[in-house]
Design a protein around this motif. Structure first.
Motif, PDB file in Angstrom:
ATOM      1  N   ALA A  87       0.982  -1.642  -0.082  1.00 26.07           N
ATOM      2  CA  ALA A  87      -0.098   0.095  -0.126  1.00 26.07           C
ATOM      3  C   ALA A  87       0.761   1.272   0.122  1.00 26.07           C
ATOM      4  O   ALA A  87       0.648   1.985  -0.519  1.00 26.07           O
ATOM      5  CB  ALA A  87      -0.977  -0.219   1.207  1.00 26.07           C
ATOM      6  N   GLY A  88       1.885   1.940   0.849  1.00 27.89           N
ATOM      7  CA  GLY A  88       2.712   2.340   0.765  1.00 27.89           C
ATOM      8  C   GLY A  88       3.732   2.781  -0.375  1.00 27.89           C
ATOM      9  O   GLY A  88       3.910   3.678  -1.140  1.00 27.89           O
ATOM     10  N   ALA A  89       3.425   1.685  -1.232  1.00 24.46           N
ATOM     11  CA  ALA A  89       4.751   1.464  -2.631  1.00 24.46           C
ATOM     12  C   ALA A  89       3.466   2.601  -3.584  1.00 24.46           C
ATOM     13  O   ALA A  89       3.763   3.407  -4.532  1.00 24.46           O
ATOM     14  CB  ALA A  89       4.914   0.726  -2.887  1.00 24.46           C
ATOM     15  N   THR A  90       2.374   1.847  -3.305  1.00 24.02           N
ATOM     16  CA  THR A  90       1.734   2.301  -4.425  1.00 24.02           C
ATOM     17  C   THR A  90       1.154   3.515  -4.161  1.00 24.02           C
ATOM     18  O   THR A  90       0.883   4.674  -5.015  1.00 24.02           O
ATOM     19  CB  THR A  90       0.114   1.520  -4.286  1.00 24.02           C
ATOM     20  OG1 THR A  90       0.742   0.141  -4.460  1.00 24.02           O
ATOM     21  CG2 THR A  90      -0.967   1.683  -5.228  1.00 24.02           C
ATOM     22  N   ALA A  91       0.890   4.379  -3.143  1.00 22.47           N
ATOM     23  CA  ALA A  91       0.599   5.751  -2.832  1.00 22.47           C
ATOM     24  C   ALA A  91       1.744   6.301  -2.851  1.00 22.47           C
ATOM     25  O   ALA A  91       1.584   7.238  -3.591  1.00 22.47           O
ATOM     26  CB  ALA A  91       0.930   5.632  -1.137  1.00 22.47           C
ATOM     27  N   LYS A  92       3.177   5.748  -3.036  1.00 19.60           N
ATOM     28  CA  LYS A  92       4.318   6.525  -2.942  1.00 19.60           C
ATOM     29  C   LYS A  92       4.299   7.182  -4.663  1.00 19.60           C
ATOM     30  O   LYS A  92       4.320   8.536  -4.942  1.00 19.60           O
ATOM     31  CB  LYS A  92       5.747   5.975  -2.518  1.00 19.60           C
ATOM     32  CG  LYS A  92       6.132   6.338  -1.228  1.00 19.60           C
ATOM     33  CD  LYS A  92       7.890   5.996  -1.124  1.00 19.60           C
ATOM     34  CE  LYS A  92       8.451   6.331  -0.517  1.00 19.60           C
ATOM     35  NZ  LYS A  92       9.945   6.736   0.365  1.00 19.60           N
ATOM     36  N   VAL A  93       3.711   5.969  -5.165  1.00 17.25           N
ATOM     37  CA  VAL A  93       4.038   5.789  -6.193  1.00 17.25           C
ATOM     38  C   VAL A  93       2.998   7.448  -7.399  1.00 17.25           C
ATOM     39  O   VAL A  93       2.993   8.302  -7.924  1.00 17.25           O
ATOM     40  CB  VAL A  93       3.681   4.718  -7.836  1.00 17.25           C
ATOM     41  CG1 VAL A  93       3.626   5.391  -9.363  1.00 17.25           C
ATOM     42  CG2 VAL A  93       5.030   3.998  -7.720  1.00 17.25           C
ATOM     43  N   ILE A  94       1.904   7.215  -6.201  1.00 19.23           N
ATOM     44  CA  ILE A  94       0.485   8.729  -6.541  1.00 19.23           C
ATOM     45  C   ILE A  94       0.611   9.568  -6.161  1.00 19.23           C
ATOM     46  O   ILE A  94       0.609  10.500  -7.741  1.00 19.23           O
ATOM     47  CB  ILE A  94      -1.225   8.033  -5.878  1.00 19.23           C
ATOM     48  CG1 ILE A  94      -1.149   6.060  -6.473  1.00 19.23           C
ATOM     49  CG2 ILE A  94      -1.960   8.526  -5.952  1.00 19.23           C
ATOM     50  CD1 ILE A  94      -2.556   5.646  -5.675  1.00 19.23           C
ATOM     51  N   LEU A  95       1.426   9.490  -5.398  1.00 19.56           N
ATOM     52  CA  LEU A  95       2.064  10.676  -4.890  1.00 19.56           C
ATOM     53  C   LEU A  95       3.061  11.936  -6.042  1.00 19.56           C
ATOM     54  O   LEU A  95       2.930  13.072  -6.415  1.00 19.56           O
ATOM     55  CB  LEU A  95       2.452  11.093  -3.903  1.00 19.56           C
ATOM     56  CG  LEU A  95       1.385  10.409  -2.180  1.00 19.56           C
ATOM     57  CD1 LEU A  95       2.644  10.527  -1.274  1.00 19.56           C
ATOM     58  CD2 LEU A  95       0.702  11.731  -1.758  1.00 19.56           C
ATOM     59  N   ALA A  96       4.163  10.602  -6.680  1.00 20.32           N
ATOM     60  CA  ALA A  96       5.095  11.241  -7.442  1.00 20.32           C
ATOM     61  C   ALA A  96       4.516  11.307  -8.459  1.00 20.32           C
ATOM     62  O   ALA A  96       3.861  13.039  -9.649  1.00 20.32           O
ATOM     63  CB  ALA A  96       6.150  10.586  -7.483  1.00 20.32           C
ATOM     64  N   VAL A  97       3.296  10.640  -9.424  1.00 23.78           N
ATOM     65  CA  VAL A  97       2.131  10.792 -10.459  1.00 23.78           C
ATOM     66  C   VAL A  97       2.007  12.581 -10.271  1.00 23.78           C
ATOM     67  O   VAL A  97       1.135  12.484 -11.226  1.00 23.78           O
ATOM     68  CB  VAL A  97       1.405   9.578 -11.004  1.00 23.78           C
ATOM     69  CG1 VAL A  97       1.014   9.836 -12.165  1.00 23.78           C
ATOM     70  CG2 VAL A  97       2.525   8.538 -11.170  1.00 23.78           C
ATOM     71  N   VAL A  98       0.987  12.137  -9.101  1.00 28.03           N
ATOM     72  CA  VAL A  98      -0.026  13.537  -9.783  1.00 28.03           C
ATOM     73  C   VAL A  98       0.741  14.507  -9.143  1.00 28.03           C
ATOM     74  O   VAL A  98       0.447  15.952 -10.456  1.00 28.03           O
ATOM     75  CB  VAL A  98      -0.755  13.756  -8.419  1.00 28.03           C
ATOM     76  CG1 VAL A  98      -1.211  14.769  -8.004  1.00 28.03           C
ATOM     77  CG2 VAL A  98      -1.788  11.726  -8.291  1.00 28.03           C
ATOM     78  N   ALA A  99       1.847  14.589  -8.942  1.00 32.17           N
ATOM     79  CA  ALA A  99       3.295  16.551  -8.514  1.00 32.17           C
ATOM     80  C   ALA A  99       3.829  16.208  -9.737  1.00 32.17           C
ATOM     81  O   ALA A  99       3.112  17.628 -10.257  1.00 32.17           O
ATOM     82  CB  ALA A  99       4.588  15.517  -7.309  1.00 32.17           C
TER      83      ALA A  99
END
Length: 354
Positions: A87-99
């Motif tokens: 979950a943490g890895a998925t969330a990190k990628v989402i934060l970077a992608v949206v940014a």
């Protein structure tokens, strides 16, 4: 004459205020230059894995720099492996992608919002296996501009320990730490029902501050309680999420402040060291420090992606417009009752001859 004096005082105040702001901008610029110099031939950034590249992308955006396309291409290539590992890895990628202005519903062939939803346990209200990953998931949901399941917020509040902090794994025996607590504060900020939890967390963080203005991982850590750049940066972001100034009271310790303590960790190269006892340039410390020095909390960018709402958890647990949950079984029962009433009415209605 009075207007002239006021004008002079205003100009003097403007100069005094602008000097530290300009200095911070220079420090951010130096840090960004160093980060860009850490990019590898495959597009990744120096660190221990794809998660560090995601952190570097977030840091670049927080500092006002557009991430290199090659970095995003690298991260897209990791979406189906690292991006689905937790979950943490998925969330990190989402934060970077949206940014970076990319689509988290189709990144590297992966629908990251749907993937995040698969890590949600409706029985507990938790994303993933630990508190850190759960808090990151809530931040990723914020980044996509949708509402988390109400039980997910309650779960994070319920995992708060008696001292006001959170431990990485949620266990009291592990003990609270400033990093997990800061992430939880950022995740819970903006939710009215989290008010008491945020107040307790603020008190916990204040109790962790060192005389130099900085913060350790924990005052009770087996590795010591010296201030470090990562922890100080995380707490600064939490302070910002609370709507407070990391240079003002109650965070000021004489002349020392959290922001001054963090800036003091920056080396001549533009990178940040982890601790004074470890003076070498540290990539992870730099990735985390830049958003804090730039005055940015997580998520550094938020967009509204309505389609993500039904993907982040099953429809049963998602909030309705009124903010409450409506169990699907209740809806089925109401529908059945309505059909029964209609059937009885039709049986009583006299048959008309044509």
């Amino acid at each position: 004459m009075r207007r002239t004096i006021v004008l002079i005082l205003t100009m003097m105040l403007s100069i005094i205020v602008s000097q530290p702001v300009a200095a911070q901008s220079d420090m951010v610029a130096a840090g960004l230059k160093w980060i860009l110099g850490q990019q590898q031939a495959d597009g990744s950034f120096a660190g221990f894995g794809p998660g560090d590249t995601a952190d570097a992308i977030v840091a670049l955006v927080a500092g006002g720099e557009q991430p290199p396309a090659s970095a995003l291409n690298y991260l897209a290539g990791q979406a189906a492996s690292y991006g689905t590992s937790s979950a943490g890895a998925t969330a990190k990628v989402i934060l970077a992608v949206v940014a970076a202005g990319r689509d988290p519903l189709n990144f590297g062939g992966v629908n990251l919002a749907r993937q995040l939803g698969t890590t949600y346990d409706p029985a507990t209200g938790q994303y993933g296996a630990d508190v850190y990953g759960h808090a990151l998931a809530l931040l990723a949901i914020k980044a996509m501009g949708v509402q988390p399941p109400a039980p997910a917020i309650e779960r994070l509040i319920g995992l708060q320990l008696r001292d006001g902090g959170w431990s990485f794994d949620g266990a009291a025996a592990t003990g609270s730490d400033t990093n997990t607590t800061s992430l939880a504060v950022m995740a819970l900020s903006g939710y009215a029902r989290a008010g008491d939890a945020l107040t307790a967390a603020r008190n916990y963080l204040r109790g962790q501050q060192n005389p130099d203005g900085g913060f350790p991982y924990s005052q009770t850590s087996a590795f010591g309680n010296a201030s470090d750049a990562n922890s100080t940066a995380a707490v600064i972001q939490a302070i910002l999420a609370l709507g407070e100034d990391p240079n003002a009271n109650p965070w000021r310790q004489g002349e020392a402040t959290p922001l001054k303590a963090l800036i003091a960790f920056q080396n001549q190269s533009g990178a940040f060291r982890y601790q004074n006892a470890m003076p070498d340039d540290n990539a992870l410390a730099t990735y985390q420090a830049i958003p804090a020095v730039a005055g940015r909390t997580l998520p550094v960018r938020t967009v509204t992606i309505p389609a993500a709402q039904t993907l982040i958890a099953s429809a049963i647990n998602l909030p309705t417009t009124g903010g409450e949950t409506v169990p699907i079984l209740a809806l089925v029962a109401l529908t059945g009752m309505a059909l029964l009433v209609v059937g009885l009415w039709l049986r009583r209605e006299p048959v008309r001859q044509g």
